[in-house]
Design an enzyme around this catalytic site. Structure first.
Site, PDB file in Angstrom:
ATOM      1  N   GLY A 193      49.772  34.015  42.204  1.00  0.00           N
ATOM      2  CA  GLY A 193      51.147  34.487  42.270  1.00  0.00           C
ATOM      3  C   GLY A 193      51.631  35.074  40.962  1.00  0.00           C
ATOM      4  N   ALA A 210      56.769  37.561  37.736  1.00  0.00           N
ATOM      5  CA  ALA A 210      57.163  37.736  36.342  1.00  0.00           C
ATOM      6  C   ALA A 210      56.604  36.623  35.460  1.00  0.00           C
ATOM      7  CB  ALA A 210      58.688  37.805  36.248  1.00  0.00           C
ATOM      8  N   LYS A 241      66.159  21.007  34.732  1.00  0.00           N
ATOM      9  CA  LYS A 241      66.040  22.420  35.133  1.00  0.00           C
ATOM     10  C   LYS A 241      66.699  22.639  36.497  1.00  0.00           C
ATOM     11  CE  LYS A 241      64.358  26.684  35.020  1.00  0.00           C
ATOM     12  NZ  LYS A 241      62.918  26.947  35.064  1.00  0.00           N
TER      13      LYS A 241
END
Length: 294
Positions: free
Chosen positions: A7, A10, A174
């Site tokens: 994958g 970015a 996060k």
């Protein structure tokens, strides 16, 4: 090391480039099946072997950077090719994806990772590192506990990297940031920095209050004041960035809302904690996804 990135969006592409520059043999499994996979990073064109069976079989480390909801479908066709000693690192937004890797959690060293590095692909073949950050990794199972040396490997390629003995704490921190920034920027189609304007302060405060209550119930060390300061610092530090959910909504793609706000809501339900503001954002994102599907 032989490293496979599954994958290369970015963040996946950023790690692939940095690990290759650090001297590792890096290959990828990208959405497009043609080989090689190529991406322009600054002035440097980078090329990677793509979709090669021997790269799966020979991998010492597999870095999985697909979205949380894609993990099962990405790994299922490869399970029979992955060596039992191969380390699996899951790096994505959200929580609750471990159940999707099935038997691999019992047979392989599994490591969870979270990063605040910013990366953006303005086109499929161009990569920009939009912001320095830090990465935390930690064991998801007993075999993963033996992989603390990966901290040095990853840190040498893209610092700063830290080993976290209670990685759930870092993941929840996060998640808290993502529960605020991602759905709001997605629904309003704005940059992260726009959330610093007065119109958003009421909803942000309400969201953080709910998130803090759930984190406390989960025994995550947190305070309302500290978490509020942290989230506003992230908004300021990433002011020009567009969240991944912003991009997904812009392109009418399935989002990670089920593994971000959805995980918060499910956890809150187990503790009997009402989270109406987060629930409202969740329903709005799901309504958008349903429109695209129809």
């Amino acid at each position: 090391m032989n490293i496979l990135v599954i994958g290369p969006g970015a963040i996946g592409s950023l790690w692939a480039v940095k690990l290759q520059q650090d001297g590792h043999r890096v290959s990828v499994i990208a959405r497009q099946t043609k080989s090689p996979y190529q991406v322009q990073f600054g002035e440097q064109p980078c090329s990677f072997r793509n979709h090669q069976i021997e790269d799966i079989r020979n991998a010492d480390l597999i870095l999985i950077t697909v979205k949380a909801w894609q993990i099962s479908s990405a790994l299922s066709p490869l399970i029979h090719l992955i060596h039992p000693d191969t380390m699996l690192v899951l790096m994505h937004n959200g929580m609750g994806s471990l159940t999707s890797i099935g038997t691999l959690l019992q047979t392989h060293p599994v490591i969870l990772a979270t990063t605040t590095h910013g990366a953006f692909k303005p086109s499929p073949s161009r990569l920009i590192h939009t912001g320095q950050g830090e990465t935390f990794i930690g064991a998801a199972n007993e075999k993963g506990c033996q992989c603390q040396f990966l901290t040095d490997v990853l840190h040498h390629a893209l610092p700063e990297v830290y080993w976290h003995h209670q990685i759930e704490h870092a993941l929840w921190r996060k998640l808290a940031v993502n529960c605020v920034i991602n759905p709001l920027t997605a629904l309003h189609q704005c940059a992260n920095g726009d959330l610093a304007t007065p119109e958003f302060q009421g909803i942000i405060s309400a969201l953080i209050t709910e998130i803090t209550a759930v984190m406390i119930a989960e025994n995550i060390p947190v305070s309302l004041e500290e978490l509020t300061d942290h989230i506003h610092q992230v908004i300021t530090a990433t002011a020009k960035n567009h969240s991944s959910m912003h991009q997904d909504v812009f392109h009418q793609r399935k989002t990670e809302i089920d593994f971000i706000t959805g995980h918060l809501i499910r956890t809150a339900g187990r503790h009997g904690i009402p989270v109406p503001e987060n629930e409202a954002l969740y329903q709005q994102i799901k309504a958008l996804e349903k429109q695209w599907e129809s």
